[in-house]
Scaffold this motif. Structure first.
Motif, short mmCIF file in Angstrom:
data_model
loop_
_atom_site.label_atom_id
_atom_site.label_comp_id
_atom_site.label_asym_id
_atom_site.label_seq_id
_atom_site.Cartn_x
_atom_site.Cartn_y
_atom_site.Cartn_z
N ASP A 132 -0.11 5.15 4.10
CA ASP A 132 0.28 3.88 4.73
C ASP A 132 -0.69 2.76 4.38
N ASP A 133 -0.23 1.53 4.50
CA ASP A 133 -1.10 0.34 4.38
C ASP A 133 -1.91 0.34 3.09
N GLU A 153 6.21 -2.54 2.11
CA GLU A 153 6.32 -2.88 3.52
C GLU A 153 6.49 -4.38 3.70
CA CA Z 1 2.01 0.20 7.13
#
Ligand code: CA
Ligand code: C2E
Ligand code: CA
Ligand code: CA
Length: 280
Positions: free
Chosen positions: A180-181, A237
């Motif tokens: 993620d991220d 995202e």
């Molecule tokens: Ca994220």
């Protein structure tokens, strides 16, 4: 100037005091929230860009506080992590997501996958709860691939034997892992080699200015090329505009997630949209 300085100081400490009070209050109220059924899991579709179809969604928790209204997970998840409550909350989110996966695999798509965020605190605290997750999936007759877990780079940096063992156990069950991220933390390419990651999620910070910032465009493109060479699929995202979406497609991004397609929604709203063959 002196006077002004004092006022500033006063203002500053008041703001800090307020923050501490609200943190203490939220931490207190969080203990009741599960039992009082104040949480709900929302789902945000993840769109396959080449086909514009949806076979995945991310589970995102929502807290409806009885007097303060809806509180952002960005605010209460860190508190839940500090207090350790994230373990119980995370198990609850997982079970909600698993139940939803049963329903959506029957109703929408036998391969439907729901991704669940798993905090480093959950991994560290784990005394075998991942085994109880697997047991739960088995009880529901669900394949491990019905769930994916989203982890952050910090976890890979920490890379204790315990964490490594759990990540391997997920892989053995067919549960995919998303990083993620990506781009906001350590972003060390070495971790991508060392750990078997299935998806890389490019943080919205790099997607936001895609249309006007050529260095963000170059970065996204480089991340995608590199990921593909390592057999990793890429999810962008925070896709908010058609222009961002077009650019991401152009540079070969596999999936997009963002307000352009759909906001996170309650399960029934998400289901209704997906049944009509649209993301939101
Ligand atoms: Ca994220
Ligand atoms: P995240 O995992 O990076 O989740 C993506 C966040 O971006 C979500 O915020 C989502 O609502 C938001 N988002 C999606 N599309 C767009 C867009 O187009 N534009 C913008 N500006 N934002 C978009 P949310 O739901 O407020 O969650 C914030 C963070 O809280 C999550 O970030 C995640 O780190 C954490 N979180 C949420 N649910 C859980 C959970 O069940 N467990 C754990 N451990 N953490 C969670
Ligand atoms: Ca996530
Ligand atoms: Ca984030």
């Amino acid at each position: 100037a002196k006077r002004q300085g004092r006022n500033c100081y006063h203002y500053y400490t008041t703001a800090m005091q307020d923050a501490a009070n609200s943190r203490a209050r939220l931490s207190n109220d969080l203990h009741q929230a599960l039992a009082e059924k104040q949480f709900e899991v929302y789902y945000q579709p993840i769109v396959e860009l080449a086909t514009n179809s949806v076979h995945k969604a991310e589970a995102l928790i929502r807290w409806q506080h009885p007097t303060l209204g809806q509180i952002s997970p960005a605010k209460f998840i860190p508190i839940a992590e500090d207090t350790g409550l994230i373990v119980e909350i995370g198990d609850w989110v997982f079970r909600q997501a698993a139940a939803q996966a049963v329903r959506w695999r029957n109703l929408l798509d036998p391969e439907f996958q729901i991704s669940v965020n798993k905090s480093p605190v959950q991994f560290r605290a784990d005394h075998g709860s991942h085994l109880s997750w697997f047991g739960h999936l088995r009880d529901l007759g669900l394949a491990g691939s019905s769930i994916a877990i989203e982890i952050t780079e910090g976890l890979l940096v920490e890379a204790s034997d315990k964490i490594r063992g759990q990540l391997l156990a997920f892989r053995d069950q067919g549960t995919q892992v998303a990083l993620d991220d990506f781009g906001t933390g350590y972003s060390s390419l070495a971790y991508l080699k060392k750990f078997d990651i299935d998806y890389l999620k490019i943080d919205q910070a790099f997607v936001r200015n895609l249309a006007n910032d050529s260095s963000d465009m170059a970065l996204c493109e480089a991340i995608i090329v590199m990921a593909h060479k390592l057999g990793i699929k890429v999810i962008a995202e925070g896709v908010e505009t058609a222009e961002q979406c077009a650019l991401l497609k152009q540079i070969g991004c596999d999936y997009g997630q963002g307000y352009l397609f759909a906001r996170p929604m309650p399960a029934d709203a998400c289901e209704a949209a997906l049944l009509q063959g649209r993301p939101g």
